[in-house]
Design an enzyme around this catalytic site. Structure first.
Site, PDB file in Angstrom:
ATOM      1  CG  ASP A  87      -0.216  -0.135   2.542  1.00  0.00           C
ATOM      2  OD1 ASP A  87       0.730  -0.940   2.617  1.00  0.00           O
ATOM      3  OD2 ASP A  87      -0.586   0.573   3.498  1.00  0.00           O
ATOM      4  CD  GLU A 144       3.142  -1.041   7.638  1.00  0.00           C
ATOM      5  OE1 GLU A 144       3.303  -0.978   8.870  1.00  0.00           O
ATOM      6  OE2 GLU A 144       3.310  -0.066   6.886  1.00  0.00           O
ATOM      7  CD  GLU A 145       2.493   3.275   5.774  1.00  0.00           C
ATOM      8  OE1 GLU A 145       2.390   3.716   6.940  1.00  0.00           O
ATOM      9  OE2 GLU A 145       3.579   3.182   5.190  1.00  0.00           O
ATOM     10  CG  HIS A 381       5.507   7.972   6.505  1.00  0.00           C
ATOM     11  ND1 HIS A 381       4.374   7.758   7.241  1.00  0.00           N
ATOM     12  CD2 HIS A 381       5.926   6.733   6.143  1.00  0.00           C
ATOM     13  CE1 HIS A 381       4.111   6.463   7.324  1.00  0.00           C
ATOM     14  NE2 HIS A 381       5.055   5.816   6.659  1.00  0.00           N
TER      15      HIS A 381
END
Length: 409
Positions: A87, A144-145, A381
């Site tokens: 993702d 996952e995030e 990020h």
């Protein structure tokens, strides 16, 4: 990437470097078409199609868009799981790269495009070149995030359908030399809990505060008092973080609002400390609110658990890394990280290890590495981040060698 000379390269690393262009193209294609958690339709289609082409038995649908490719060989009874996440993040990309995201407001800012391509490269090489005896399960995981696709896959029967005697995963790490491997035995990444505190008082005119019960004053007091939990309740030799990331209250300077809301991120590297933090936050907030004449409602959501790497599997990973790259290219015991990772859920069900692959060092302007710069120092990020394609063969070769060593006759 300051790799050993060609004469000293492991045969698997040489082979995967020779075919790296194919999977760099795959990685950049995934990067250009990022998808949010549980919406990785294009990515999972690509993964499933290629795995079937290489001879894997493919199962789809676990966790919605999850893909599991299974390859069985010989009579060995051992099973090995390797996991990659797929993702992207809700971030607008600023790299300006030719393969930058074409989906507005979404980008692969954490390198999951690289993790997926890395495991795909290993999958092809293992299917064609690696001899082993046992069962290999390649797990391509969604979300996952957030909110944790690993947990959903497990709840939907991942380990019942695809048992694993051990499971491994890796993540790129900016700031570490490209291709260097960092292993951490024991607690390696922190738990992550989300806490929302709603304070309810009595609104009123800012000129007559004695006729109101001010939730903003209570919120301010709570923000400051929360910091005493780490400094006065947690053993100084243990790690704990309480961050108030949001405080929302009021709209005018002369109006006392009726409510205020705080949002917290709470992290620790120890399960007992995690329990202590919850107890102390709950007790302190309730008491502080009462002392100032407002009511507190606490929504305490336990999110990702502490990620704990088991000793035997971590030592095996160290041995594989040393064989592949040499002792000078690995860190045997790195420092635990206060970031969180939902692979922790998988490690609660079976032994295994999660390690880091250096994404590169450099000047690190914060604007990203850019085309032609192998040292990607920009932190994940970040809208300027990009996965370092130079490390893709290293990760793929590690997975291939680990499979051969773990599933030996």
């Amino acid at each position: 990437m300051n790799a050993p000379s060609e004469a000293f390269l492991h045969d698997k690393l040489q082979a995967l470097q020779a075919q790296a262009d194919e999977f760099i193209a795959v990685r950049r294609d995934i990067h250009k078409h990022p998808e949010m958690g549980y919406k990785e339709y294009r990515t999972s289609d690509l993964v499933a199609e290629q795995l079937e082409k290489w001879g894997y038995q493919v199962t789809r649908g676990l966790g919605g868009t999850g893909v599991v490719g299974q390859l069985k060989r010989g009579s060995g009874g051992k099973t090995l799981g390797l996991r990659a996440d797929m993702d992207a993040l809700p971030i607008e990309e600023s790299t300006g790269l030719p393969y930058a995201s074409c989906n507005v407001g979404i980008m692969h800012a954490c390198g999951h495009d690289g993790h997926t391509a890395m495991l795909m490269a290993a999958a092809q090489y293992i299917a064609q070149e690696v001899e082993f005896s046992g069962t290999l399960n390649l797990i391509f995981q969604p979300a996952e995030e957030h909110p944790g696709g690993a947990k959903i896959m497990i709840e939907e029967g991942l380990f019942e359908r695809f048992p694993c005697d051990a499971i491994f995963a890796a993540h790129n790490m900016p700031g570490v030399p490209a291709g260097q491997l960092v292993f951490i035995e024991g607690p390696a990444m922190a738990s992550s809990d989300d806490v929302t505190i709603t304070l309810t008082g009595v609104g009123g005119h800012g000129a007559m505060p004695h006729r109101a019960q001010d939730p903003i004053v209570a919120a301010a007091a709570i923000v400051m008092t929360l910091q005493t939990i780490v400094s006065r309740n947690v053993d100084p030799q243990h790690t704990a973080v309480i961050t108030v990331g949001s405080l929302i209250a009021g709209k005018a300077n002369n109006v006392i609002p009726a409510s205020a809301r705080l949002e917290l991120s709470v992290r620790s590297l120890d399960r007992e400390v995690r329990d202590l933090l919850q107890e102390r936050i709950t007790t302190l907030v309730t008491a502080q609110a009462q002392s100032l004449g407002v009511q507190a409602h606490i929504d305490y959501k336990r999110d990702y658990p502490v990620l704990v790497n088991t000793p035997w599997e971590t030592e095996l990973a160290r041995q594989v890394g040393t064989e592949l790259l040499g002792a000078e290219r690995i860190t045997r015991q790195g420092r635990p990280l206060t970031g969180s990772e939902d692979f922790a859920f998988m490690l609660e069900h079976c032994p295994g290890s999660y390690f880091m692959i250096g994404n590169g060092t450099g000047e690190g302007t914060g604007e990203g590495a850019g085309e032609g710069q192998p040292a990607h120092a920009c932190m994940v990020h970040n809208p300027g981040y990009d996965f370092n394609d130079d490390i893709l063969p290293v990760g793929a070769a590690f997975w291939a060698l680990l499979t051969q060593r773990y599933l030996k006759d």
